[in-house]
Design an enzyme around this catalytic site. Structure first.
Site, PDB file in Angstrom:
ATOM      1  CD  GLU A 138       4.730  44.726 -14.300  1.00  0.00           C
ATOM      2  OE1 GLU A 138       5.089  45.772 -13.427  1.00  0.00           O
ATOM      3  OE2 GLU A 138       5.563  43.841 -14.661  1.00  0.00           O
ATOM      4  NE  ARG A 139       1.698  40.675 -11.154  1.00  0.00           N
ATOM      5  CZ  ARG A 139       2.313  40.601 -10.216  1.00  0.00           C
ATOM      6  NH1 ARG A 139       1.393  40.710  -9.000  1.00  0.00           N
ATOM      7  NH2 ARG A 139       3.261  40.476  -9.855  1.00  0.00           N
ATOM      8  CB  ALA A 186      16.153  47.861 -14.443  1.00  0.00           C
ATOM      9  CD  GLN A 202     -19.043  17.168 -35.828  1.00  0.00           C
ATOM     10  OE1 GLN A 202     -18.659  15.863 -36.004  1.00  0.00           O
ATOM     11  NE2 GLN A 202     -20.300  17.454 -35.470  1.00  0.00           N
ATOM     12  CB  THR A 207      14.515  40.916 -13.581  1.00  0.00           C
ATOM     13  OG1 THR A 207      13.054  41.026 -13.505  1.00  0.00           O
ATOM     14  CG2 THR A 207      14.939  39.442 -13.398  1.00  0.00           C
ATOM     15  CD  GLU A 208      20.009  42.477  -8.852  1.00  0.00           C
ATOM     16  OE1 GLU A 208      20.433  41.600  -8.153  1.00  0.00           O
ATOM     17  OE2 GLU A 208      19.495  43.750  -8.238  1.00  0.00           O
TER      18      GLU A 208
HETATM   19  C1  LIG Z   1      11.376  39.155 -22.635  1.00  0.00           C
HETATM   20  C2  LIG Z   1      11.531  39.542 -21.052  1.00  0.00           C
HETATM   21  C3  LIG Z   1      11.094  41.061 -20.686  1.00  0.00           C
HETATM   22  C4  LIG Z   1      11.093  41.148 -19.417  1.00  0.00           C
HETATM   23  N1  LIG Z   1      11.157  42.551 -18.931  1.00  0.00           N
HETATM   24  C5  LIG Z   1      11.430  43.150 -17.625  1.00  0.00           C
HETATM   25  C6  LIG Z   1      11.676  44.293 -17.498  1.00  0.00           C
HETATM   26  O1  LIG Z   1      11.201  45.245 -18.266  1.00  0.00           O
HETATM   27  N2  LIG Z   1      11.948  44.536 -16.116  1.00  0.00           N
HETATM   28  C7  LIG Z   1      12.104  43.574 -15.140  1.00  0.00           C
HETATM   29  O2  LIG Z   1      12.488  44.175 -13.974  1.00  0.00           O
HETATM   30  N3  LIG Z   1      11.971  42.376 -15.522  1.00  0.00           N
HETATM   31  C8  LIG Z   1      11.658  42.065 -16.837  1.00  0.00           C
HETATM   32  N4  LIG Z   1      11.612  40.681 -16.964  1.00  0.00           N
HETATM   33  C9  LIG Z   1      11.905  39.633 -15.998  1.00  0.00           C
HETATM   34  C10 LIG Z   1      10.510  38.711 -15.599  1.00  0.00           C
HETATM   35  O3  LIG Z   1       9.848  39.548 -14.801  1.00  0.00           O
HETATM   36  C11 LIG Z   1      11.273  37.562 -14.694  1.00  0.00           C
HETATM   37  O4  LIG Z   1      11.780  36.818 -15.725  1.00  0.00           O
HETATM   38  C12 LIG Z   1      10.276  36.738 -14.240  1.00  0.00           C
HETATM   39  O5  LIG Z   1       9.640  37.603 -13.006  1.00  0.00           O
HETATM   40  C13 LIG Z   1      10.648  35.623 -13.546  1.00  0.00           C
HETATM   41  O6  LIG Z   1      11.799  35.891 -12.877  1.00  0.00           O
HETATM   42  P1  LIG Z   1      13.042  34.762 -13.003  1.00  0.00           P
HETATM   43  O7  LIG Z   1      13.419  34.730 -14.578  1.00  0.00           O
HETATM   44  O8  LIG Z   1      14.188  35.141 -12.209  1.00  0.00           O
HETATM   45  O9  LIG Z   1      12.390  33.443 -12.675  1.00  0.00           O
HETATM   46  P2  LIG Z   1      12.583  32.392 -11.382  1.00  0.00           P
HETATM   47  O10 LIG Z   1      11.937  33.509 -10.362  1.00  0.00           O
HETATM   48  O11 LIG Z   1      13.899  32.122 -11.142  1.00  0.00           O
HETATM   49  O12 LIG Z   1      11.612  31.562 -11.634  1.00  0.00           O
HETATM   50  C14 LIG Z   1      12.083  29.884 -11.871  1.00  0.00           C
HETATM   51  C15 LIG Z   1      10.694  29.306 -11.933  1.00  0.00           C
HETATM   52  O13 LIG Z   1      10.438  29.014 -10.508  1.00  0.00           O
HETATM   53  C16 LIG Z   1       9.087  29.493 -10.395  1.00  0.00           C
HETATM   54  N5  LIG Z   1       8.868  29.893  -8.817  1.00  0.00           N
HETATM   55  C17 LIG Z   1       9.497  31.181  -8.202  1.00  0.00           C
HETATM   56  N6  LIG Z   1       8.983  31.385  -7.473  1.00  0.00           N
HETATM   57  C18 LIG Z   1       8.030  30.578  -6.888  1.00  0.00           C
HETATM   58  C19 LIG Z   1       7.064  30.474  -5.935  1.00  0.00           C
HETATM   59  N7  LIG Z   1       7.019  31.132  -5.058  1.00  0.00           N
HETATM   60  N8  LIG Z   1       6.207  29.622  -6.014  1.00  0.00           N
HETATM   61  C20 LIG Z   1       6.083  28.720  -7.214  1.00  0.00           C
HETATM   62  N9  LIG Z   1       6.913  28.777  -8.141  1.00  0.00           N
HETATM   63  C21 LIG Z   1       7.839  29.504  -8.250  1.00  0.00           C
HETATM   64  C22 LIG Z   1       8.606  30.308 -11.547  1.00  0.00           C
HETATM   65  O14 LIG Z   1       7.396  30.460 -11.728  1.00  0.00           O
HETATM   66  C23 LIG Z   1       9.580  29.703 -12.744  1.00  0.00           C
HETATM   67  O15 LIG Z   1       8.710  28.622 -13.157  1.00  0.00           O
HETATM   68  C24 LIG Z   1      11.528  40.157 -18.569  1.00  0.00           C
HETATM   69  C25 LIG Z   1      11.587  38.845 -18.802  1.00  0.00           C
HETATM   70  C26 LIG Z   1      11.543  38.677 -20.014  1.00  0.00           C
HETATM   71  C27 LIG Z   1      11.728  37.036 -20.400  1.00  0.00           C
END
Ligand SMILES: Cc1cc2nc3c(=O)[nH]c(=O)nc-3n(C[C@H](O)[C@H](O)[C@H](O)COP(=O)(O)OP(=O)(O)OC[C@H]3O[C@@H](n4cnc5c(N)ncnc54)[C@H](O)[C@@H]3O)c2cc1C
Length: 395
Positions: free
Chosen positions: A250-251, A132, A287, A134-135
């Site tokens: 992870e990636r 966990a 085609q 993400t917030e």
């Molecule tokens: C189905 C699902 C499963 C997940 N599982 C997990 C989990 O197990 N554990 C966990 O911790 N999280 C998990 N996540 C969270 C996920 O990793 C985040 O949603 C993701 O990292 C993006 O963060 P955010 O949603 O806060 O978007 P934001 O960070 O708010 O991004 C919003 C937009 O801004 C862009 N942006 C942000 N920073 C930059 C930058 N520096 N330069 C250019 N563009 C930028 C992003 O690309 C995006 O388009 C999950 C998400 C989903 C949808």
């Protein structure tokens, strides 16, 4: 039949023998049930235990803790490929999150006592893992998290809220990324392990998503949860560094799942267009279709070459953050592109839930978002390139 068999020595006989057992497991334990799991929006715990009992989970866990003692990343790739053949993406993500993403933290950071407590259950599927970070207010920018823990004798009191957590409902053990010193900058974060019955730990909503319906993505709430010294992972203050160190795997895991899913979509599409007729001939003989098929197969096969190289580099411990980011960026964007084009070749049936391509299309979309968005991947790769040109050296 498709000609997608260019594995060129990447998999050995041992991997292929493992593949046969995974295929049998998928046919017996997953195929009859996974659409029900999608309906119920939850993979039952019995499916975790079945994976554990059949050597699908915990392969990298040393044998003395009940695992397979096999860290070779090609084995999880086989699992992803076999699950992709039936479009079981939700189940696949849950298992891969457990083994490829969360388990490395336990293997590399646990004390001996913690290993004995947690690894056997993680390998058997009796302990479901989650991480966990993400917030609601912070995802890409992890230093912006608000979850925090304050000292309480020899332990910590944790407060905060996390969201989008994969395996969130099933999880028995959650690694929580929290701030432990607001004045220590990047050294002010730690990893604390919260367990199912810890007082103050509760689950919020099981989130309603546009894809991966069977995945129990959830909100988690921590209200004055006491985390004892035995549940601190590694050293206090090293949390952010621990995350950064483990992101390449992870990636690559997400990239490998993307490749497997795209490959499966291309296979289903080839089978379909050479079965379907229009204007007196097979759709695959038009085609325009053949050109599509040519591009789709090329996209997948070229991607495979990079991912296979990256997997071998991961095995050797030489995969860099930038290389893993390239793998994730390319493979997940390719998956979204390919799956969208495949769906088009199914015509109206592509839009019907009775064909797996529609679900694969929905499931693909998140791949360029979680585990670091495509924009964040580009930022990392771009920074790596710029780093080769130090600013004062260009003058
Ligand atoms: C189905 C699902 C499963 C997940 N599982 C997990 C989990 O197990 N554990 C966990 O911790 N999280 C998990 N996540 C969270 C996920 O990793 C985040 O949603 C993701 O990292 C993006 O963060 P955010 O949603 O806060 O978007 P934001 O960070 O708010 O991004 C919003 C937009 O801004 C862009 N942006 C942000 N920073 C930059 C930058 N520096 N330069 C250019 N563009 C930028 C992003 O690309 C995006 O388009 C999950 C998400 C989903 C949808």
């Amino acid at each position: 039949m498709s000609s997608l068999n260019l594995r060129g020595g990447f998999y050995t006989e041992d991997h292929e023998a493992y593949r046969a057992s995974v295929r049998e497991f998928v046919r017996r334990e997953v195929e009859p049930h996974h659409l029900d799991w999608e309906e119920e929006r939850l993979v039952p715990r019995s499916a975790w235990e079945a994976a554990g009992a059949n050597g699908i989970l915990g392969l990298a866990v040393p044998e003395e803790y009940g695992g397979g003692g096999e860290p070779d990343f090609r084995y999880p790739m086989v699992v992803a490929e076999e699950l992709a053949t039936i479009g079981a993406s939700s189940y696949c993500l849950g298992l891969r999150l457990q083994d490829d993403i969360v388990l490395p933290y336990l293997l590399e950071l646990c004390t001996e006592e913690q290993k004995r407590r947690w690894l056997p259950g993680a390998a058997s599927g009796e302990i479901v893992l989650a991480i966990a970070m993400t917030e609601p207010g912070a995802g890409s920018d992890l230093q912006g998290i608000r979850a925090n823990a304050v000292r309480d004798g020899d332990g910590w009191i944790l407060n905060g809220q996390k969201t989008f957590i994969t395996n969130g409902i099933n999880a028995d053990l959650v690694i929580v990324f929290a701030r432990t010193d607001p004045d220590a900058g990047s050294r002010g974060y730690s990893l604390l392990v919260v367990e199912r019955d810890d007082p103050g730990f509760s689950r919020g909503r099981k989130l309603d998503k546009i894809g991966l319906a069977g995945q129990d993505t959830a909100e988690l709430v921590f209200e004055d949860v006491r985390v004892g010294p035995d549940n601190v992972l590694g050293e206090i203050g090293q949390g952010l560094i621990y995350l950064m160190q483990r992101l390449p795997k992870e990636r690559l895991s997400l990239a490998a799942q993307a490749l497997a899913a795209a490959e499966a979509a291309v296979r289903w599409t080839q089978d379909y267009v050479f079965d379907r007729t229009a204007f007196g001939q097979r759709v695959g003989d038009l085609q325009a279709t053949r050109f599509e098929l040519a591009e789709l197969e090329t996209e997948v096969e070229i991607t495979r070459a990079y991912i296979q190289n990256a997997a071998l580099a991961l095995n050797d411990g030489t995969l860099t953050t930038a290389e893993a980011s390239k793998a994730k960026l390319w493979a997940t964007e390719m998956q979204v592109r390919v799956t969208t084009r495949c769906l088009q070749l199914f015509g109206g049936y592509g839009y019907m839930n009775e064909y797996p391509i529609g679900r694969a299309f929905r499931d693909s979309r998140v791949q360029t978002i979680y585990g670091g968005t495509s924009q964040v991947m580009k930022e990392i790769i771009g920074r790596d390139i710029a780093g080769r040109y130090p600013k004062d050296a260009t003058r």
